[in-house]
Design a protein around this motif. Structure first.
Motif, PDB file in Angstrom:
ATOM      1  N   ALA A 507     -50.591  86.577  10.456  1.00 37.18           N
ATOM      2  CA  ALA A 507     -49.232  86.150  10.102  1.00 37.18           C
ATOM      3  C   ALA A 507     -49.186  84.663   9.780  1.00 37.18           C
ATOM      4  O   ALA A 507     -48.464  84.225   8.877  1.00 37.18           O
ATOM      5  N   GLU A 508     -49.968  83.887  10.508  1.00 42.66           N
ATOM      6  CA  GLU A 508     -49.994  82.439  10.278  1.00 42.66           C
ATOM      7  C   GLU A 508     -50.703  82.123   8.963  1.00 42.66           C
ATOM      8  O   GLU A 508     -50.271  81.245   8.195  1.00 42.66           O
ATOM      9  N   MET A 509     -51.776  82.846   8.673  1.00 40.18           N
ATOM     10  CA  MET A 509     -52.500  82.616   7.423  1.00 40.18           C
ATOM     11  C   MET A 509     -51.633  82.933   6.213  1.00 40.18           C
ATOM     12  O   MET A 509     -51.754  82.292   5.165  1.00 40.18           O
ATOM     13  N   ALA A 510     -50.738  83.889   6.374  1.00 44.66           N
ATOM     14  CA  ALA A 510     -49.857  84.254   5.254  1.00 44.66           C
ATOM     15  C   ALA A 510     -48.904  83.125   4.891  1.00 44.66           C
ATOM     16  O   ALA A 510     -48.372  83.095   3.770  1.00 44.66           O
ATOM     17  N   LEU A 511     -48.676  82.204   5.824  1.00 44.05           N
ATOM     18  CA  LEU A 511     -47.769  81.075   5.580  1.00 44.05           C
ATOM     19  C   LEU A 511     -48.514  79.764   5.352  1.00 44.05           C
ATOM     20  O   LEU A 511     -47.883  78.722   5.158  1.00 44.05           O
ATOM     21  N   ALA A 512     -49.831  79.812   5.390  1.00 45.43           N
ATOM     22  CA  ALA A 512     -50.610  78.571   5.403  1.00 45.43           C
ATOM     23  C   ALA A 512     -50.491  77.768   4.121  1.00 45.43           C
ATOM     24  O   ALA A 512     -50.790  76.566   4.107  1.00 45.43           O
ATOM     25  N   HIS A 513     -50.049  78.387   3.036  1.00 41.61           N
ATOM     26  CA  HIS A 513     -49.888  77.635   1.789  1.00 41.61           C
ATOM     27  C   HIS A 513     -48.732  76.643   1.888  1.00 41.61           C
ATOM     28  O   HIS A 513     -48.660  75.677   1.128  1.00 41.61           O
ATOM     29  N   ASP A 514     -47.812  76.885   2.840  1.00 41.11           N
ATOM     30  CA  ASP A 514     -46.644  76.015   3.026  1.00 41.11           C
ATOM     31  C   ASP A 514     -46.679  75.487   4.450  1.00 41.11           C
ATOM     32  O   ASP A 514     -46.346  76.199   5.403  1.00 41.11           O
ATOM     33  N   ALA A 515     -47.085  74.252   4.619  1.00 40.84           N
ATOM     34  CA  ALA A 515     -47.270  73.681   5.957  1.00 40.84           C
ATOM     35  C   ALA A 515     -45.983  73.725   6.773  1.00 40.84           C
ATOM     36  O   ALA A 515     -46.015  73.943   7.996  1.00 40.84           O
ATOM     37  N   ASN A 516     -44.858  73.539   6.134  1.00 38.50           N
ATOM     38  CA  ASN A 516     -43.585  73.546   6.857  1.00 38.50           C
ATOM     39  C   ASN A 516     -43.281  74.929   7.431  1.00 38.50           C
ATOM     40  O   ASN A 516     -42.860  75.050   8.588  1.00 38.50           O
ATOM     41  N   LEU A 517     -43.497  75.965   6.630  1.00 37.61           N
ATOM     42  CA  LEU A 517     -43.260  77.324   7.118  1.00 37.61           C
ATOM     43  C   LEU A 517     -44.235  77.677   8.238  1.00 37.61           C
ATOM     44  O   LEU A 517     -43.861  78.325   9.232  1.00 37.61           O
ATOM     45  N   LEU A 518     -45.478  77.278   8.083  1.00 35.31           N
ATOM     46  CA  LEU A 518     -46.487  77.552   9.099  1.00 35.31           C
ATOM     47  C   LEU A 518     -46.115  76.886  10.422  1.00 35.31           C
ATOM     48  O   LEU A 518     -46.157  77.521  11.489  1.00 35.31           O
ATOM     49  N   VAL A 519     -45.736  75.627  10.375  1.00 37.10           N
ATOM     50  CA  VAL A 519     -45.384  74.906  11.596  1.00 37.10           C
ATOM     51  C   VAL A 519     -44.097  75.476  12.205  1.00 37.10           C
ATOM     52  O   VAL A 519     -43.966  75.548  13.430  1.00 37.10           O
ATOM     53  N   ASP A 520     -43.174  75.905  11.379  1.00 36.51           N
ATOM     54  CA  ASP A 520     -41.955  76.533  11.902  1.00 36.51           C
ATOM     55  C   ASP A 520     -42.292  77.783  12.717  1.00 36.51           C
ATOM     56  O   ASP A 520     -41.696  78.029  13.772  1.00 36.51           O
ATOM     57  N   ARG A 521     -43.230  78.573  12.225  1.00 37.90           N
ATOM     58  CA  ARG A 521     -43.602  79.791  12.951  1.00 37.90           C
ATOM     59  C   ARG A 521     -44.274  79.452  14.279  1.00 37.90           C
ATOM     60  O   ARG A 521     -43.943  80.032  15.327  1.00 37.90           O
ATOM     61  N   VAL A 522     -45.196  78.529  14.257  1.00 33.50           N
ATOM     62  CA  VAL A 522     -45.879  78.128  15.492  1.00 33.50           C
ATOM     63  C   VAL A 522     -44.880  77.514  16.469  1.00 33.50           C
ATOM     64  O   VAL A 522     -44.940  77.745  17.685  1.00 33.50           O
ATOM     65  N   ASN A 523     -43.951  76.741  15.935  1.00 36.37           N
ATOM     66  CA  ASN A 523     -42.904  76.135  16.748  1.00 36.37           C
ATOM     67  C   ASN A 523     -42.090  77.216  17.464  1.00 36.37           C
ATOM     68  O   ASN A 523     -41.782  77.111  18.658  1.00 36.37           O
ATOM     69  N   LEU A 524     -41.751  78.290  16.764  1.00 31.12           N
ATOM     70  CA  LEU A 524     -40.986  79.383  17.359  1.00 31.12           C
ATOM     71  C   LEU A 524     -41.773  80.056  18.476  1.00 31.12           C
ATOM     72  O   LEU A 524     -41.273  80.228  19.593  1.00 31.12           O
ATOM     73  N   LEU A 525     -42.997  80.451  18.201  1.00 33.67           N
ATOM     74  CA  LEU A 525     -43.781  81.220  19.165  1.00 33.67           C
ATOM     75  C   LEU A 525     -44.150  80.421  20.402  1.00 33.67           C
ATOM     76  O   LEU A 525     -44.155  80.957  21.516  1.00 33.67           O
ATOM     77  N   LEU A 526     -44.479  79.155  20.234  1.00 30.30           N
ATOM     78  CA  LEU A 526     -45.019  78.376  21.351  1.00 30.30           C
ATOM     79  C   LEU A 526     -43.989  77.504  22.045  1.00 30.30           C
ATOM     80  O   LEU A 526     -44.053  77.332  23.268  1.00 30.30           O
ATOM     81  N   THR A 527     -43.052  76.935  21.313  1.00 30.53           N
ATOM     82  CA  THR A 527     -42.097  76.014  21.943  1.00 30.53           C
ATOM     83  C   THR A 527     -40.652  76.463  21.794  1.00 30.53           C
ATOM     84  O   THR A 527     -39.738  75.694  22.073  1.00 30.53           O
ATOM     85  N   ALA A 528     -40.446  77.699  21.375  1.00 28.23           N
ATOM     86  CA  ALA A 528     -39.093  78.257  21.235  1.00 28.23           C
ATOM     87  C   ALA A 528     -38.196  77.365  20.385  1.00 28.23           C
ATOM     88  O   ALA A 528     -37.019  77.175  20.660  1.00 28.23           O
ATOM     89  N   GLY A 529     -38.797  76.773  19.345  1.00 30.51           N
ATOM     90  CA  GLY A 529     -38.037  75.948  18.418  1.00 30.51           C
ATOM     91  C   GLY A 529     -37.674  74.580  18.932  1.00 30.51           C
ATOM     92  O   GLY A 529     -36.877  73.870  18.300  1.00 30.51           O
ATOM     93  N   SER A 530     -38.267  74.156  20.050  1.00 30.36           N
ATOM     94  CA  SER A 530     -37.883  72.872  20.654  1.00 30.36           C
ATOM     95  C   SER A 530     -38.753  71.705  20.216  1.00 30.36           C
ATOM     96  O   SER A 530     -38.584  70.590  20.697  1.00 30.36           O
ATOM     97  N   MET A 531     -39.689  71.942  19.319  1.00 30.01           N
ATOM     98  CA  MET A 531     -40.573  70.869  18.867  1.00 30.01           C
ATOM     99  C   MET A 531     -39.759  69.769  18.186  1.00 30.01           C
ATOM    100  O   MET A 531     -38.882  70.030  17.368  1.00 30.01           O
ATOM    101  N   SER A 532     -40.051  68.543  18.542  1.00 28.02           N
ATOM    102  CA  SER A 532     -39.327  67.417  17.956  1.00 28.02           C
ATOM    103  C   SER A 532     -39.685  67.262  16.486  1.00 28.02           C
ATOM    104  O   SER A 532     -40.743  67.705  16.021  1.00 28.02           O
ATOM    105  N   ALA A 533     -38.805  66.590  15.747  1.00 25.85           N
ATOM    106  CA  ALA A 533     -39.065  66.339  14.331  1.00 25.85           C
ATOM    107  C   ALA A 533     -40.320  65.506  14.149  1.00 25.85           C
ATOM    108  O   ALA A 533     -41.096  65.716  13.205  1.00 25.85           O
ATOM    109  N   ALA A 534     -40.546  64.563  15.057  1.00 25.71           N
ATOM    110  CA  ALA A 534     -41.720  63.699  14.947  1.00 25.71           C
ATOM    111  C   ALA A 534     -43.005  64.499  15.117  1.00 25.71           C
ATOM    112  O   ALA A 534     -43.972  64.327  14.354  1.00 25.71           O
TER     113      ALA A 534
END
Length: 578
Positions: A507-534
């Protein structure tokens, strides 16, 4: 300090990017068994259906980590339905059952680790297992103790006992803990003999002290909200003293291995013919070794009796302990710390203690509990549905994710599967090369860390807060964790070659062409969307530093996915759960 550490993470991962495999593993998983609960008919709690981030935050508390399937279920049915589903989800495998499939002559600590990680990663009864893990850090026994090292089957059965009691009643839990032979060995009340003035012998006081200090009431009298009750001069009031320990120690005499006649001295001493199941059977009473003296403790006196009654005295003593007003706030606060936050407000503790005391909890139209004091379903529901658990505020410092939960969450988030089916992950004690923590291998009866630990000379101390898990964090552990996670994100984890447990980054590889989408997915799974903008920006920049499509598009996608996952797992945003 953050920038040098982040630079180190970049360097470590960059050095490891060569020689990537395909990151895939067996995808077969156990078929759904189900709890039998019709989720659509469960009354709704006081909260509306959650969004994706809220669902992920909930799953990171009620399980060993969020994954796509459980996120979808939570969003569709809501919090109360998930709780009911988990409260009635059967346990289809036992830890002891796994140990029984192995050769007794070759058992090692790693086999206990295997069955723990298997259930943490793929067990369907996630909340029960998560609460059992929390209970194992309150009612501690440890394979690091020499007395337990030849009883891995017994330790596995102790884990099963905690799992069975996770949604039961505290009073029964306390009895089962007290009579389990592994606790008897660990805190030395197995083969505990009555006093004998002629030999200047007194009963062992170890369990009598710890059952009060650690398992039930703590050192000081508490108000219903867990704050200290103060006496004259504004000083805390002790819950018990030396005389209480002496009186209670007499209660815990005359118990030893089960499975042979209670009149057998050889059986009591562990000699002669013993039951092959003695390490998994509750200890039995041997009246001839039980004290008949007066037993005074916690304002109660069991009179002297010419006829020894080990079981009767034990039941009376445990009734007194379980009814003590401290138990609700003392025990409830520790469960909150293990599941939600290190620093619950007094009001939060008070609400959980009330659910414990009344045996019932209600949120919106949803009600749970038997109405009996010590009901753990009501207590757990009160913890997980409280406003402080379900609403993230800027003032909540959250809790540091302990290393065991980090590895378990990685496995669940990325659908890690075991080639062998046994999750061959051994001990992970070494902080320099691994997690610095292994299940059921606490260094002391005080767990891996104390619930009231305050890191000295820190902003946490200045703010009057506690941070239990930071007691096992130091410079060596930080670098060791980074190296360990870099390796498993890259290569999987566990013994054998290739490593037994492999993630699936499809699932992550399917989004890897777009770094923002990839990081959004990881952010959801691991930090429940709480990752800071920085932090998000930092990871996006790092991902974009890997050329895409590059010489090999599949390799580029995989490297980008791995990098995003590793950086997220290493970030302060992830290491502190909110």
């Amino acid at each position: 300090m953050c920038q040098p550490i982040r630079a180190l993470f970049v360097a470590l991962f960059a050095a490891a990017l060569g020689g990537c495999g395909d990151g895939s593993g067996p995808q077969a998983v156990p078929g759904p068994q189900g709890s039998g609960v019709n989720l659509a008919t469960v009354p709704q709690s006081a909260y509306p259906l959650p969004d994706a981030n809220e669902a992920a935050g909930f799953q990171n508390q009620v399980s060993f980590g969020a994954n796509d399937a459980e996120l979808a279920k939570t969003r569709q049915y809501g919090y109360s339905a998930i709780l009911e589903d988990q409260f009635f989800m059967p346990s289809h495998r036992t830890h002891e059952g796994y140990i029984n499939t192995l050769s007794a002559s070759n058992l090692a600590d790693e086999h206990v680790m295997h069955t723990f990680w298997r259930e943490a990663a793929i067990g369907q009864d996630q909340l029960k297992r998560r609460v059992a893990f929390a209970l194992s850090q309150v009612f501690v026994i440890s394979l690091q103790d020499a007395n337990l090292q030849n009883f891995r089957r017994g330790v596995a059965s102790y884990m099963d006992m905690l799992t069975r009691n996770a949604f039961g009643n505290y009073r029964q839990l306390l009895q089962d803990v007290t009579l389990h032979p592994m606790m008897g060995l660990y805190l030395s009340h197995l083969r505990n003999r009555k006093e004998d003035p002629a030999l200047n012998r007194v009963p062992d006081q170890n369990y009598a002290r710890e059952v009060m200090q650690l398992f039930s009431i703590g050192l000081h009298q508490l108000n219903p909200d867990g704050t200290l009750m103060l006496g004259g001069g504004g000083q805390p009031i002790e819950t018990y003293g030396p005389n209480d320990i002496v009186g209670l120690s007499r209660v815990f005499t005359g118990f030893s291995w089960a499975g042979c006649p209670s009149t057998s001295t050889n059986c009591f001493n562990g000699n002669g013919t013993q039951s092959p199941n003695r390490e998994v059977m509750p200890m039995q009473g041997f009246p001839q070794f039980h004290s008949t003296s007066e037993k005074s403790f916690l304002g109660t006196t069991i009179p002297a009796n010419a006829t020894p009654d080990p079981v009767g005295d034990l039941n009376r003593a445990l009734d007194v302990i379980a009814l003590h007003p401290n138990v609700g706030p003392f025990f409830g606060r520790q469960l909150i710390q293990r599941l939600v936050t290190s620093n619950p407000s007094p009001a939060y503790v008070g609400r959980v203690a009330q659910a414990f005391n009344t045996g019932r909890y209600q949120s919106g139209a949803y009600s749970v509990g038997t109405g009996q004091r010590g009901d753990l379903r009501a207590t757990v529901a009160a913890i997980l549905l409280d406003s402080e658990a379900r609403t993230v505020t800027s003032g909540d410092p959250g809790k540091t994710r302990e290393p065991i939960l980090r590895l378990a969450q990685w496995m669940r988030a990325f659908n890690a599967r075991s080639t062998s089916g046994s999750f061959l992950i051994g001990t992970t004690d070494d902080p320099a090369t691994s997690l610095g923590q292994s299940p059921m291998r606490s260094p002391t009866v005080f767990n891996f860390y104390r619930p009231g630990y305050v890191p000295p000379n820190t902003a946490i101390a200045t703010a009057g807060l506690v941070a239990p898990e930071l007691q096992i964090v130091n410079e060596v552990a930080v670098v060791g964790y980074s190296n360990f996670m870099r390796s498993i994100v890259q290569n999987g984890v566990g013994s054998n070659s290739p490593r037994d447990v492999q993630p699936d980054y499809t699932a992550e590889m399917a989004l890897a062409h777009d770094a923002n989408l990839l990081v959004d997915r990881v952010n959801l799974l691991l930090t429940a969307g709480s990752m800071s903008a920085a932090t998000s920006s930092l990871i996006v920049t790092a991902v974009n530093s890997i050329p895409y499509p590059g010489a090999n598009q599949a390799t580029s996608r995989l490297n980008r996915a791995r990098l995003a996952v590793f950086f997220a797992l290493s970030s302060p945003d992830y290491l502190v759960q909110k």
